[in-house]
Write an enzyme that holds these catalytic residues in place. Structure first.
Site, PDB file in Angstrom:
ATOM      1  N   TYR A 164     -47.854 -31.109 -61.155  1.00 13.15           N
ATOM      2  CA  TYR A 164     -47.887 -31.720 -59.946  1.00 13.15           C
ATOM      3  C   TYR A 164     -48.659 -31.024 -58.766  1.00 13.15           C
ATOM      4  CZ  TYR A 164     -43.192 -29.691 -59.027  1.00 13.15           C
ATOM      5  OH  TYR A 164     -41.860 -29.031 -58.967  1.00 13.15           O
ATOM      6  N   LYS A 179     -46.764 -25.390 -55.080  1.00 13.77           N
ATOM      7  CA  LYS A 179     -47.615 -24.973 -56.357  1.00 13.77           C
ATOM      8  C   LYS A 179     -49.078 -25.601 -56.157  1.00 13.77           C
ATOM      9  CE  LYS A 179     -44.274 -23.970 -59.364  1.00 13.77           C
ATOM     10  NZ  LYS A 179     -44.113 -22.360 -59.960  1.00 13.77           N
TER      11      LYS A 179
HETATM   12  P1  NAP Z   1     -35.374 -20.939 -63.816  1.00 16.02           P
HETATM   13  O1  NAP Z   1     -34.511 -20.780 -64.690  1.00 16.02           O
HETATM   14  O2  NAP Z   1     -34.662 -21.820 -62.390  1.00 16.02           O
HETATM   15  O3  NAP Z   1     -35.887 -19.888 -62.858  1.00 16.02           O
HETATM   16  C1  NAP Z   1     -36.280 -19.468 -61.800  1.00 16.02           C
HETATM   17  C2  NAP Z   1     -36.260 -18.042 -61.550  1.00 16.02           C
HETATM   18  O4  NAP Z   1     -36.677 -17.424 -60.346  1.00 16.02           O
HETATM   19  C3  NAP Z   1     -34.720 -17.485 -61.608  1.00 16.02           C
HETATM   20  O5  NAP Z   1     -34.822 -16.415 -62.501  1.00 16.02           O
HETATM   21  C4  NAP Z   1     -34.454 -16.896 -60.348  1.00 16.02           C
HETATM   22  O6  NAP Z   1     -33.724 -15.581 -60.403  1.00 16.02           O
HETATM   23  C5  NAP Z   1     -35.922 -16.688 -59.581  1.00 16.02           C
HETATM   24  N1  NAP Z   1     -35.901 -16.552 -58.361  1.00 16.02           N
HETATM   25  C6  NAP Z   1     -35.850 -17.612 -57.558  1.00 16.02           C
HETATM   26  N2  NAP Z   1     -35.800 -17.249 -56.247  1.00 16.02           N
HETATM   27  C7  NAP Z   1     -36.371 -16.104 -56.154  1.00 16.02           C
HETATM   28  C8  NAP Z   1     -36.498 -15.303 -55.199  1.00 16.02           C
HETATM   29  N3  NAP Z   1     -36.414 -15.400 -53.913  1.00 16.02           N
HETATM   30  N4  NAP Z   1     -36.616 -13.909 -55.515  1.00 16.02           N
HETATM   31  C9  NAP Z   1     -36.829 -13.462 -56.725  1.00 16.02           C
HETATM   32  N5  NAP Z   1     -36.476 -14.059 -57.825  1.00 16.02           N
HETATM   33  C10 NAP Z   1     -36.412 -15.555 -57.551  1.00 16.02           C
HETATM   34  O7  NAP Z   1     -36.632 -21.845 -63.624  1.00 16.02           O
HETATM   35  P2  NAP Z   1     -37.705 -21.887 -65.142  1.00 16.02           P
HETATM   36  O8  NAP Z   1     -37.418 -23.380 -65.468  1.00 16.02           O
HETATM   37  O9  NAP Z   1     -37.150 -20.873 -66.054  1.00 16.02           O
HETATM   38  O10 NAP Z   1     -39.081 -22.197 -64.514  1.00 16.02           O
HETATM   39  C11 NAP Z   1     -39.940 -20.977 -64.504  1.00 16.02           C
HETATM   40  C12 NAP Z   1     -41.233 -21.154 -63.677  1.00 16.02           C
HETATM   41  O11 NAP Z   1     -41.682 -22.129 -64.648  1.00 16.02           O
HETATM   42  C13 NAP Z   1     -41.238 -21.452 -62.447  1.00 16.02           C
HETATM   43  O12 NAP Z   1     -42.433 -21.214 -61.647  1.00 16.02           O
HETATM   44  C14 NAP Z   1     -41.207 -23.033 -62.410  1.00 16.02           C
HETATM   45  O13 NAP Z   1     -41.792 -23.629 -61.312  1.00 16.02           O
HETATM   46  C15 NAP Z   1     -42.211 -23.405 -63.517  1.00 16.02           C
HETATM   47  N6  NAP Z   1     -41.832 -24.729 -64.291  1.00 16.02           N
HETATM   48  C16 NAP Z   1     -40.790 -24.822 -65.233  1.00 16.02           C
HETATM   49  C17 NAP Z   1     -41.015 -25.903 -65.983  1.00 16.02           C
HETATM   50  C18 NAP Z   1     -39.735 -26.352 -66.895  1.00 16.02           C
HETATM   51  O14 NAP Z   1     -39.919 -27.193 -67.612  1.00 16.02           O
HETATM   52  N7  NAP Z   1     -38.839 -25.662 -67.047  1.00 16.02           N
HETATM   53  C19 NAP Z   1     -41.939 -26.927 -65.710  1.00 16.02           C
HETATM   54  C20 NAP Z   1     -42.912 -26.734 -64.913  1.00 16.02           C
HETATM   55  C21 NAP Z   1     -42.962 -25.411 -64.227  1.00 16.02           C
HETATM   56  P3  NAP Z   1     -32.654 -15.234 -59.301  1.00 16.02           P
HETATM   57  O15 NAP Z   1     -31.785 -16.430 -58.929  1.00 16.02           O
HETATM   58  O16 NAP Z   1     -31.896 -14.062 -59.912  1.00 16.02           O
HETATM   59  O17 NAP Z   1     -33.290 -14.756 -57.779  1.00 16.02           O
END
Ligand code: NAP
Length: 294
Positions: A164, A179
């Site tokens: 997006y 993003k």
């Molecule tokens: P997730 O499991 O929610 O992971 C987010 C991670 O970011 C967590 O490990 C969290 O750890 C860390 N985090 C959040 N705020 C932080 C901060 N202030 N400082 C340091 N660490 C922080 O998300 P995910 O689905 O694996 O996504 C990973 C990436 O892929 C993201 O950039 C997301 O936008 C992108 N993405 C994912 C999807 C999907 O289908 N899953 C689709 C499009 C894009 P703590 O809580 O321990 O800080």
């Protein structure tokens, strides 16, 4: 639908296309590497010989990341760090460098997100998501680059984005705007830091459901009954597919790729047409009643 085969399933997790040992003696710094896609990306680097540094805020996430990487037999160090805080990031890089060496790869994976109609969004929610997703990505990239420029060593940055960034994200205005900023930042930094040997790329996942998804995101996904038939690939992504793309971009075979954003989504975001299903407002999609100011 039964005669539609979709895109083939990938090889199982654990397979690698790159040579064993591709990342021997390389430390890879992954923000948010204790959950979901960050953990999957860290795992693929670990399988190829990297030492892994995981930086995030919560101990349970750091513990989960440490266990996963240690089980793969790779050296791992976890560092508590809030990427909104430049001093935290500097300390995390000091710890990583003491434990291994100056990380040669930075994966800016951490981000914050939750669904909310734009008119309901509080200034604090907006600021928090932009601060973590965009500002945090820049602060980590800056720390990494400054250290490499002083040391005279090359490096590779991968910024994890979202599709997006191009299309807008109704219901996720804060995250989509952040993003879009990350994608644009990738392009600026790749040009600025190429002369210093630093490659900067974006990596965009499509739909990759996983068990660590927050309840907000999971609840939003659960409104679609069958994820697979909603994708041109007839399936969602498997986490190792994103990890393989990340390791390729940072490998010796991807050195001339910089300023690029690689989308791994089975062509889902190009699925657009001038006639779409009838418009349903974001409020309705989220089951919210009429907007109440105040
Ligand atoms: P997730 O499991 O929610 O992971 C987010 C991670 O970011 C967590 O490990 C969290 O750890 C860390 N985090 C959040 N705020 C932080 C901060 N202030 N400082 C340091 N660490 C922080 O998300 P995910 O689905 O694996 O996504 C990973 C990436 O892929 C993201 O950039 C997301 O936008 C992108 N993405 C994912 C999807 C999907 O289908 N899953 C689709 C499009 C894009 P703590 O809580 O321990 O800080």
């Amino acid at each position: 639908m039964s005669d539609l085969i979709g895109l083939p399933a990938p090889p199982p997790a654990g397979d690698t296309a790159l040579k064993p040992g591709t990342f021997d003696d390389v430390a890879v710094f992954v923000t948010g590497g204790g959950t979901g896609l960050g953990k999957a990306i860290a795992s693929e680097f670990a399988r190829l010989g990297a030492s892994i540094v995981i930086a995030s805020r919560k101990d349970d996430h750091l513990d989960a990341g440490r266990e996963t990487i240690a089980a793969l037999g790779a050296p791992v160090r976890v560092v508590r760090c809030d990427i909104r805080e430049p001093e935290d990031i500097a300390r995390a890089f000091d710890e990583a460098t003491d434990a291994f060496a100056l990380p040669g790869v930075l994966v800016n994976n951490a981000a914050a997100n939750f669904p909310v109609p734009a008119e309901d969004m509080s200034p604090n929610a907006w600021r928090t998501v932009v601060d973590i997703t965009l500002n945090g990505t820049f602060f980590c990239a800056r720390e990494f680059a400054r250290r490499h420029i002083v040391a005279g060593t090359p490096g590779s940055i991968i910024n994890v984005g979202a599709t997006y960034a191009w299309t807008g994200g109704p219901g996720f205005a804060h995250s989509a705007a952040a993003k879009a900023g990350v994608k644009n930042l990738t392009e600026s930094l790749a040009v600025e830091w190429g002369p210093y040997g630093i490659q900067v790329n974006g990596l965009v996942p499509g739909l990759f459901p996983h068990e660590d998804m927050t309840s907000d995101i999971r609840g939003n996904l659960d409104r679609t009954s069958d994820k697979d038939v909603c994708q041109p690939a007839m399936r969602v992504g498997q986490r190792q597919e994103l990890g393989w793309a990340a390791t390729f971009l940072a490998s010796p075979y991807g050195r001339f790729i910089s300023g690029h954003t690689l989308v791994v989504d089975g062509a889902n975001w190009q699925r657009r047409s001038l006639t779409n299903p009838p418009v349903v407002t974001v409020r309705e999609q989220m089951g919210r009643g009429p907007f109440q100011p105040g």
